[in-house]
Design a protein around this motif. Structure first.
Motif, PDB file in Angstrom:
ATOM      1  N   ALA A  71      -3.887-129.556 -26.220  1.00  0.00           N
ATOM      2  CA  ALA A  71      -5.306-129.753 -25.931  1.00  0.00           C
ATOM      3  C   ALA A  71      -6.000-128.514 -25.385  1.00  0.00           C
ATOM      4  CB  ALA A  71      -5.476-130.908 -24.942  1.00  0.00           C
ATOM      5  N   SER A  72      -5.330-127.754 -24.531  1.00  0.00           N
ATOM      6  CA  SER A  72      -5.995-126.620 -23.891  1.00  0.00           C
ATOM      7  C   SER A  72      -4.945-125.707 -23.282  1.00  0.00           C
ATOM      8  CB  SER A  72      -6.957-127.105 -22.793  1.00  0.00           C
ATOM      9  OG  SER A  72      -6.239-127.643 -21.690  1.00  0.00           O
ATOM     10  N   GLY A  73      -5.408-124.603 -22.706  1.00  0.00           N
ATOM     11  CA  GLY A  73      -4.474-123.692 -22.052  1.00  0.00           C
ATOM     12  C   GLY A  73      -4.979-122.265 -22.040  1.00  0.00           C
ATOM     13  N   LEU A  74      -4.096-121.369 -21.665  1.00  0.00           N
ATOM     14  CA  LEU A  74      -4.447-119.957 -21.519  1.00  0.00           C
ATOM     15  C   LEU A  74      -4.892-119.314 -22.825  1.00  0.00           C
ATOM     16  CD1 LEU A  74      -1.597-118.823 -19.102  1.00  0.00           C
ATOM     17  CD2 LEU A  74      -4.033-119.002 -18.564  1.00  0.00           C
ATOM     18  N   ILE A 152       3.064-123.390 -12.328  1.00  0.00           N
ATOM     19  CA  ILE A 152       4.339-122.682 -12.532  1.00  0.00           C
ATOM     20  C   ILE A 152       5.501-123.662 -12.417  1.00  0.00           C
ATOM     21  CG2 ILE A 152       5.873-120.881 -11.647  1.00  0.00           C
ATOM     22  CD1 ILE A 152       3.365-119.451 -10.568  1.00  0.00           C
ATOM     23  N   LEU A 153       5.479-124.450 -11.360  1.00  0.00           N
ATOM     24  CA  LEU A 153       6.563-125.414 -11.134  1.00  0.00           C
ATOM     25  C   LEU A 153       6.604-126.459 -12.247  1.00  0.00           C
ATOM     26  CD1 LEU A 153       6.217-125.930  -7.266  1.00  0.00           C
ATOM     27  CD2 LEU A 153       7.906-124.541  -8.496  1.00  0.00           C
ATOM     28  N   LEU A 154       5.436-126.896 -12.713  1.00  0.00           N
ATOM     29  CA  LEU A 154       5.395-127.899 -13.775  1.00  0.00           C
ATOM     30  C   LEU A 154       5.974-127.349 -15.077  1.00  0.00           C
ATOM     31  CD1 LEU A 154       4.499-130.793 -14.392  1.00  0.00           C
ATOM     32  CD2 LEU A 154       2.267-129.875 -15.081  1.00  0.00           C
ATOM     33  N   ALA A 155       5.638-126.121 -15.417  1.00  0.00           N
ATOM     34  CA  ALA A 155       6.184-125.508 -16.629  1.00  0.00           C
ATOM     35  C   ALA A 155       7.684-125.277 -16.504  1.00  0.00           C
ATOM     36  CB  ALA A 155       5.464-124.195 -16.912  1.00  0.00           C
ATOM     37  N   GLN A 156       8.094-124.911 -15.317  1.00  0.00           N
ATOM     38  CA  GLN A 156       9.508-124.602 -15.062  1.00  0.00           C
ATOM     39  C   GLN A 156      10.372-125.868 -15.090  1.00  0.00           C
ATOM     40  OE1 GLN A 156      10.278-121.677 -11.842  1.00  0.00           O
ATOM     41  NE2 GLN A 156      11.472-123.337 -10.919  1.00  0.00           N
ATOM     42  N   ASN A 201       8.689-125.455 -20.487  1.00  0.00           N
ATOM     43  CA  ASN A 201       8.149-124.264 -21.150  1.00  0.00           C
ATOM     44  C   ASN A 201       8.418-123.077 -20.230  1.00  0.00           C
ATOM     45  OD1 ASN A 201       6.687-122.261 -22.442  1.00  0.00           O
ATOM     46  ND2 ASN A 201       4.988-123.624 -23.002  1.00  0.00           N
ATOM     47  N   ALA A 202       9.652-122.565 -20.314  1.00  0.00           N
ATOM     48  CA  ALA A 202      10.080-121.481 -19.421  1.00  0.00           C
ATOM     49  C   ALA A 202       9.270-120.212 -19.651  1.00  0.00           C
ATOM     50  CB  ALA A 202      11.570-121.207 -19.613  1.00  0.00           C
ATOM     51  N   ASP A 203       8.899-119.950 -20.908  1.00  0.00           N
ATOM     52  CA  ASP A 203       8.094-118.758 -21.195  1.00  0.00           C
ATOM     53  C   ASP A 203       6.728-118.858 -20.513  1.00  0.00           C
ATOM     54  OD1 ASP A 203      10.155-117.851 -22.733  1.00  0.00           O
ATOM     55  OD2 ASP A 203       9.169-118.170 -24.666  1.00  0.00           O
ATOM     56  N   LEU A 204       6.118-120.036 -20.577  1.00  0.00           N
ATOM     57  CA  LEU A 204       4.818-120.214 -19.937  1.00  0.00           C
ATOM     58  C   LEU A 204       4.940-120.123 -18.422  1.00  0.00           C
ATOM     59  CD1 LEU A 204       1.819-120.747 -20.251  1.00  0.00           C
ATOM     60  CD2 LEU A 204       2.301-123.202 -20.314  1.00  0.00           C
ATOM     61  N   ALA A 391       5.232-114.478 -29.007  1.00  0.00           N
ATOM     62  CA  ALA A 391       6.608-114.435 -28.509  1.00  0.00           C
ATOM     63  C   ALA A 391       6.665-114.134 -27.015  1.00  0.00           C
ATOM     64  CB  ALA A 391       7.398-113.379 -29.280  1.00  0.00           C
ATOM     65  N   GLY A 392       7.471-114.918 -26.303  1.00  0.00           N
ATOM     66  CA  GLY A 392       7.724-114.679 -24.889  1.00  0.00           C
ATOM     67  C   GLY A 392       6.642-115.131 -23.946  1.00  0.00           C
ATOM     68  N   THR A 393       5.555-115.741 -24.463  1.00  0.00           N
ATOM     69  CA  THR A 393       4.417-116.093 -23.605  1.00  0.00           C
ATOM     70  C   THR A 393       4.312-117.582 -23.304  1.00  0.00           C
ATOM     71  OG1 THR A 393       2.824-116.444 -25.405  1.00  0.00           O
ATOM     72  CG2 THR A 393       3.126-114.173 -24.632  1.00  0.00           C
TER      73      THR A 393
END
Length: 549
Positions: A71-74, A152-156, A201-204, A391-393
């Motif tokens: 839906a959305s994001g960086l 950060i914690l949610l993505a991790q 999503n560790a990259d995010l 890649a990597g993001t």
């Protein structure tokens, strides 16, 4: 708020006469209503830690990019409509996506349609991170890094996959499969993430950690920027490192109109706020012949005004120097009266608007204990944007260049270099005659955003429906299919009303069950009650959630 009260209100709304459900939070101090419960919780956490509405908005926005990656994001855009309680003023932070400053317009227009609409060439320079950072710099109270931390914690740790989350990922699986990185992250082991599982999503998480430590330069300069440009270029798109480095969000004046003794505010002229406010202004103090909004005569009146307004604003909306002048004229008493007159005599089949259901957006509202309001809509345009994940993001890139006009060079939204394509997003705040908030509202849904907000506002303010009922009731949209004026509706519109509408020249189609939330997005709103209570309503057509205390 007491969890049993939330549960009671949720069950009550499901058992009421309205066809869809809502989650309601009544709060004395502060509320967050957002597109995913974990994002709402992130915002409430920041409020509890001493943050204000903007601090919490940063946490909610970035957490939604994790929990609703479709839906959305960086990799996308944002519009923040901000009410500053101390001054009683409303501001807009415009973080809309922008075309490359070196966009080869002729080559872009001549791209194969699919590539130009949802392939690499459709990717625009994203604005979300810059918009959030500018808002925080002006109004935030906590350190930037603290506001970023919940995402950060949610993505991790991984965001919770809800049934609707899985459905929306499945609908866009083919687009994501075109991106090796996207498939790896969002289709783990080549499968849809299971309901109840957590999507990591560790990259995010790494990208967000850098964003927290370095600010938006972490996204717009350096290795992440290089990865974004490489992904877009490799997919045949148009973006340079200079495009990213030079992008700036901007704080601009909202558009506004008088409404029922107060004022309605919405976002800047490249978004859908002007169209929405014109509809509301034309219908203010309207002499409704139907006894409810969902009566055929009311829908007929609304539909004619809506289509006439779309025709007007399609011709004046665009990112150029004269847009403010055009909007001022269109929203003046004279401009509104001309739309009112045309809606009674014009051939509505000549108007046109369409929406294919691929549009992906999310809306959230934060109200802090001082009643500052962040009313925010953010988007990738389509579900999973153009499908590219550099890649990597862990970032999903938008396809916002698909919103440019390509057939009429004189149209202010015609494709051009360094230009922001128009959008239908329209976060809205209603203030009374003392500039005190009455309501904040918004929703996702592409072309159905202005029509969705308008009908809920009209049902609530002119037909005196309780907010939760107005949100949950059968949703409609007004459009043209092959130049035939059409009412789209969820299943639930009474047969007698359907027959009357057909007799008045409307085609009526019902493309989905009530509450499905594919075409008709979930409205989120906060009502400010006279005793100071905040009534936050989350529309369960999507994964929305309301939390407060």
């Amino acid at each position: 708020m007491n969890k049993y009260l939330i549960l009671f209100l949720f069950i009550f709304s499901k058992l009421s006469a309205t066809p869809s459900g809502t989650e309601v939070a009544l709060a004395k101090h502060e509320v967050v209503v957002a597109g995913h419960p974990e994002a709402a919780e992130a915002g409430l956490q920041i409020l509890h830690e001493g943050g204000n509405a903007i601090d919490a908005a940063v946490a909610v926005s970035l957490s939604l990019g994790v929990a609703e990656p479709y839906a959305s994001g960086l990799g996308g855009k944002i519009e923040i409509l901000y009410y500053e309680a101390s001054s009683k003023k409303v501001y807009v932070v415009d973080g809309m996506d922008m075309s490359s400053r070196t966009l080869p317009v002729t080559a872009f227009i001549n791209q194969p349609t699919r590539e130009r609409i949802e392939g690499g060439p459709s990717a625009a320079v994203p604005g979300l991170a810059k918009g959030l950072y500018q808002a925080h710099k002006k109004w935030g109270a906590l350190p930037w890094n603290k506001d970023v931390q919940p995402s950060i914690l949610l993505a991790q740790n991984g965001s919770l996959i809800l049934p609707k989350s899985q459905q929306l990922i499945e609908e866009s699986a083919q687009r994501i499969k075109h991106s090796k990185e996207g498939a790896r992250i969002f289709l783990p082991d080549g499968k849809l993430p299971a309901v109840g599982s957590r999507l990591v999503n560790a990259d995010l998480a790494m990208t967000l950690r850098r964003l927290g430590n370095e600010g938006p330069d972490a996204i717009y300069k350096g290795k992440i920027a290089e990865s974004i440009v490489s992904a877009v270029s490799s997919a045949g798109g148009y973006m340079t490192l200079q495009d990213l480095a030079s992008y700036e969000s901007r704080i601009v004046e909202p558009v506004s109109v008088p409404y029922r003794g107060g004022k309605l505010f919405s976002t800047a002229p490249v978004s859908g706020g002007g169209q929405l406010l014109a509809v509301m202004s034309v219908l203010d103090n309207s002499n409704w012949r139907g006894s409810t909004f969902h009566d055929a005569l009311s829908i007929d009146r609304f539909g004619k005004v809506f289509l006439t307004t779309i025709q007007k604003f399609d011709s004046i909306t665009g990112d150029d120097e004269a847009v403010d002048i055009r909007f001022k004229a269109a929203l003046s008493e004279k401009g509104v009266e001309s739309i009112r007159t045309l809606s009674k005599i014009s051939n509505i089949s000549e108007n046109s608007t369409s929406s294919n259901g691929k549009e992906s957006t999310t809306h959230f509202i934060v109200v802090d204990n001082k009643h500052n309001i962040a009313c925010v809509t953010q988007s990738l345009s389509y579900h999973f944007g153009c499908g590219l994940v550099p890649a990597g993001t862990g970032i999903v890139l938008n396809n916002s260049l698909s919103n440019f006009t390509i057939k009429t060079p004189s149209n202010p939204n015609y494709a051009a270099q360094g230009k922001r394509p128009k959008s239908t997003i329209a976060p809205t705040i209603w203030l009374n005659d003392k500039n005190i908030p009455i309501l904040a509202i918004g929703l996702p849904g592409g072309a159905r955003i202005p029509s969705g907000i308008a009908q809920v506002l009209l049902d609530y303010s002119q037909f005196n429906r309780p907010l939760a009922e107005a949100i949950a009731d059968t949703r409609i949209h007004v459009t043209n299919i092959n130049k035939e004026p059409t009412i789209e509706s969820e299943l639930g519109l009474a047969e007698s009303n359907v027959n009357i509408l057909k007799s008045r020249g409307w085609k009526v189609i019902m493309p989905e069950k009530s509450g499905t939330g594919v075409l008709f997005g979930g409205v989120n709103a906060v009502e400010f009650l006279p005793d100071g209570t905040l009534n936050a309503v989350a529309d369960l057509r999507r994964t929305n959630s309301a939390k407060g205390d």
